[in-house]
Write an enzyme that holds these catalytic residues in place. Structure first.
Site, PDB file in Angstrom:
ATOM      1  N   ASP A 269       8.143   2.768  -6.987  1.00 29.51           N
ATOM      2  CA  ASP A 269       8.957   3.623  -6.130  1.00 29.51           C
ATOM      3  C   ASP A 269       9.896   2.692  -5.343  1.00 29.51           C
ATOM      4  OD1 ASP A 269      10.088   5.765  -4.839  1.00 29.51           O
ATOM      5  OD2 ASP A 269       8.183   6.720  -4.346  1.00 29.51           O
TER       6      ASP A 269
HETATM    7  C1  NOJ Z   1      11.458   7.706  -3.242  1.00 28.81           C
HETATM    8  C2  NOJ Z   1      10.605   8.840  -3.701  1.00 28.81           C
HETATM    9  O1  NOJ Z   1       9.274   8.656  -3.267  1.00 28.81           O
HETATM   10  C3  NOJ Z   1      10.599   9.051  -5.199  1.00 28.81           C
HETATM   11  O2  NOJ Z   1       9.942  10.257  -5.466  1.00 28.81           O
HETATM   12  C4  NOJ Z   1      12.001   9.048  -5.729  1.00 28.81           C
HETATM   13  O3  NOJ Z   1      11.996   9.326  -7.111  1.00 28.81           O
HETATM   14  C5  NOJ Z   1      12.642   7.724  -5.421  1.00 28.81           C
HETATM   15  N1  NOJ Z   1      12.693   7.535  -3.978  1.00 28.81           N
HETATM   16  C6  NOJ Z   1      14.049   7.594  -6.005  1.00 28.81           C
HETATM   17  O4  NOJ Z   1      14.940   8.384  -5.343  1.00 28.81           O
END
Ligand code: NOJ
Length: 760
Positions: A288
């Site tokens: 993430d």
């Molecule tokens: C953070 C989020 O937790 C995740 O779900 C997301 O896909 C990513 N950022 C990318 O935007």
């Protein structure tokens, strides 16, 4: 261009092998292996590390940082993937930078959070899950993929399959609720929808997230610590992830949290041992947003270099936004802390995904200006969005059939969400344009026709809490704050003149989703004041709720005759809600997450265990609260219809079964009300005595059936030994002989039961 230099045979293979489950798979696999091995053989260590690196573009931002000069990085071959970039023109521009300027001309893969629709926005996932309509969920993912892929995208960061039982956590909005079995079915349906049967240019690669345990953050506070037992992990958290591996998902994303002291992004057991080895997962794993860097804050490593080593050695293949791999991995390899073989395995997985998507054959395959023009937000897609939205609504209360509304007389529409577009498309609507959404006032006027007088008053601000409003607006919330007393007065004037009052209340979209934990999950006080005043008029009131999580609605339930939960219903929200309010559509949604009576009950979910001292009002020393019942206000699986259904006792064709037998279970359901309608017939089981304690009920199947008024249908289910399995005292996944119960009913609380035995 690079793809012209590849041999014809490889191009043909790359074009044909666009899916993950094709006939002649072995032959294609070997062509892919040959192609990828050949390419890896030519790559320098720097080029390999570049493929393991992903940056956000500056078109949109979904996290706390942006890398300056990311375009230079692309041209130097230091990037394998870009996210937050779309449109055929923009992705083509970035793709050309990679394909034309880098030594090996390797195309980029473009990812994006296409969570519940690309530009045609569907209900938030929690809403969609309430439809209990797997085909509809697969279709909405398929439409999202078709629009996204026409807009330059290859890869969506969805589905989120985190089982979530704490409504304080804002991200419950993005998942399929609290149940493991249903969550697994929905996860599979969404992967199938996004990926289709092949990567032919009209589908996208899915990404299962967040691996794992993110739904169990302590206190419902986002990014917080997770501390769950091994049993909870295997029984409750992991099954939907495994289901998507079985469905052929192309990628996985790790979660921000730690599990048992080890952040997921450094968790070798979780990523390498379980996902890649035990489950034989062949796709790649992305972190993430800056999750590698965040390990320094977690405190399991001393610095970013160590964090990068922990991540790659745990099985992470791509660093999202952290730039840790590019900064330190080479040094770590030179120091012998990371093996070249480990890097090669990660690169192989990333290149294979690009190959399967057909990007080596044509890096511009997904830049389809023509399709973008004709297919995005087409009339057909909007029609489907309206239909799926209607399916997602849950009728929580309808005393004395206040609903459906008559298409005559006068209606007061009151509430800050009544004439609102921004909130309709929810918090994570990515490329969605809220200006194109249909608000409730507009929808009601269109559906009711000229025979109804509809007057609107805002009545209250969504919140009068300045800190909350400021936080919403700093994230594009568009909240306008007016004088509360003037709003209230105007609303009371409008309401007094009406026959019926429809109140559109709830949360702003920005109060749900990532980083939106709430300690108090009631409707904000500004709107409660409005509700209390409107109640004093003594008129019939229909509460239309818009929100991204379960709310505490004890007062509302006790004071208003009708409550319709509509979540954030998407581009067609207003039309879809009006269809239900005026009876053009009979609601059939059922909750996939329990609505607590108060925050103090959390966690409250239906498949709880009994305890040694089950609640007993006559026994002080039993498991209960002094001030509140144990059960939720609205349980899992609950939802009403404009008609009513009756159930017979379940009938089993055997009293005792062996592990090889099938048990046939049937029940007759009758629509004995005044409308045609759909019912979700739910089947639960209980293993009465186990080597470890078992939940009181566990969903094992359901059928959504349509019954004309007056019609009866026999609904048949088949249970097999697989439905009875669980992790026993030795963590072996098996069934145990003994007594079982089967329950069938309209929700997890109101069921009828029958008994059977599993014999040795
Ligand atoms: C953070 C989020 O937790 C995740 O779900 C997301 O896909 C990513 N950022 C990318 O935007």
């Amino acid at each position: 261009m690079y793809y012209r230099k590849i041999s014809c045979a490889v191009v043909a293979a790359a074009i044909t092998m666009s899916g993950f489950a094709q006939p002649k798979k072995a032959a294609l696999q070997s062509k892919m292996d040959q192609f990828v091995s050949n390419l890896i053989g030519k790559m320098t260590l720097d080029e390999k590390i570049g493929q393991l690196t992903q940056y956000t573009s500056d078109m949109a931002l979904t996290g706390p940082s942006i890398r300056a000069g990311y375009k230079d990085d692309i041209q130097k071959g230091n990037v394998g993937s870009i996210f937050n970039a779309y449109t055929p023109a923009y992705t083509r521009q970035l793709q050309e930078m990679a394909v034309k300027n880098t030594r090996l001309h390797i195309p980029l893969i473009f990812g994006y959070d296409v969570i519940h629709g690309h530009k045609t926005i569907f209900p938030i996932p929690l809403g969609e899950s309430s439809s209990w309509d797997l085909a509809a969920m697969e279709k909405s993912a398929h439409i999202a993929a078709a629009e996204a892929s026409a807009d330059g995208l290859h890869w969506t960061f969805a589905p989120m399959v985190d089982i979530a039982r704490d409504p304080r956590w804002g991200r419950v909005a993005e998942g399929a609720g609290e149940d493991v079995w249903l969550g697994s079915q929905i996860a599979k349906a969404r992967v199938k929808g996004f990926q289709g049967t092949s990567f032919d240019g009209t589908t996208v690669m899915a990404c299962t997230k967040h691996y794992a345990g993110y739904g169990f953050v302590q206190g419902g506070r986002d990014y917080n610590v997770v501390d769950v037992s091994n049993r909870t992990l295997w029984e409750t958290i992991l099954p939907p992830f495994k289901a998507t591996v079985d469905a052929g998902v192309g990628s996985f994303m790790t979660s921000f949290n730690e599990i048992a002291g080890v952040p997921s992004t450094a968790n070798k057991w979780l990523v390498d041992d379980v996902l890649k080895k035990q489950w034989n997962y062949k796709g790649f794993v992305v972190t993430d947003y800056t999750a590698i860097n965040e390990m320094v804050n977690h405190g399991n490593v001393a610095n970013e270099k160590e964090a990068g080593e922990a991540a790659i050695n745990a099985g992470i293949d791509m660093d999202m936004q952290g730039a840790v791999f590019v900064k330190y991995l080479k040094q770590s390899v030179n120091e012998g802390k990371v093996k070249v073989q480990t890097i090669n395995d990660a690169v192989r997985r990333v290149l294979e995904a690009k190959y399967k998507l057909g990007l080596f054959a044509d890096p511009y395959k997904y830049c389809n200006e023509e399709r973008a023009k004709t297919e995005i937000m087409s009339a057909a897609n909007l029609n489907d969005a309206r239909d799926i939205a209607r399916k997602s609504f849950v009728l929580l209360k309808n005393y004395q059939q206040v609903l459906p509304l008559k298409k005559s007389g006068s209606i007061a529409l009151i509430g800050p969400l009544g004439d609102d577009k921004r909130d309709m498309i929810g918090n994570w609507s990515g490329a969605g344009d809220w200006h194109k959404a249909v608000g409730l006032l507009e929808g009601m006027k269109a559906v009711a026709g000229p025979g109804v007088e509809i007057n609107y008053a805002k009545g209250a601000n969504i919140s009068d809490n300045k800190s909350i409003v400021d936080q919403m607006n700093s994230q594009g919330g568009e909240l306008v704050t007016d004088d509360p007393d003037a709003l209230l007065k105007q609303a009371m004037d409008v309401a007094r003149k009406a026959d019926v009052i429809v109140m559109a209340v709830g949360e702003s979209q920005g109060m749900t989703g990532e980083a939106t934990s709430r300690s108090d999950i009631s409707i904000p006080e500004s709107q409660q004041r409005l509700m209390r005043e409107i109640y004093t008029l003594g008129k019939p009131v229909v509460l239309v709720l818009m929100n991204g999580r379960p709310l505490t609605l004890t007062w509302e339930d006790a004071h208003f005759p009708a409550i319709l939960e509509t979540w954030f219903a998407g581009t067609e929200a207003g039309n879809a809600i009006a269809d239900v309010l005026f009876g053009n559509y009979n609601p059939a949604g059922k909750l996939t997450i329990s609505f607590p009576r108060s925050v103090g009950q959390i966690p409250v979910y239906y498949d709880m265990k009994k305890t040694g001292r089950p609640a007993d009002p006559n026994n002080k020393y039993s498991s209960k609260y002094l001030d509140i019942a144990n059960d939720p206000l609205y349980p899992f699986g609950y939802g009403l219809s404009y008609t009513t259904f009756t159930y017979t006792q379940p009938v089993l064709d055997k009293k005792t079964i062996k592990a090889t037998d099938k048990l046939n279970v049937s029940v007759t359901v009758t629509n004995n009300g005044n409308y045609d309608g759909e019912e979700v017939v739910q089947l639960y089981i209980r293993d009465v005595v186990g080597s470890v304690t078992r939940p009181m009920k566990q969903l094992r199947n359901f059928q959504k059936v349509f019954l004309h008024k007056g019609e009866s249908k026999e609904i048949k289910f088949t249970l097999t030994n697989d439905d009875l399995k669980f992790y026993d005292a030795n963590m072996k996944y098996t069934s145990e002989p003994g007594d079982f119960k089967v329950f069938i009913g309209t929700n997890s609380r109101d069921t009828q039961e029958a008994d059977f035995k599993l014999a040795l």
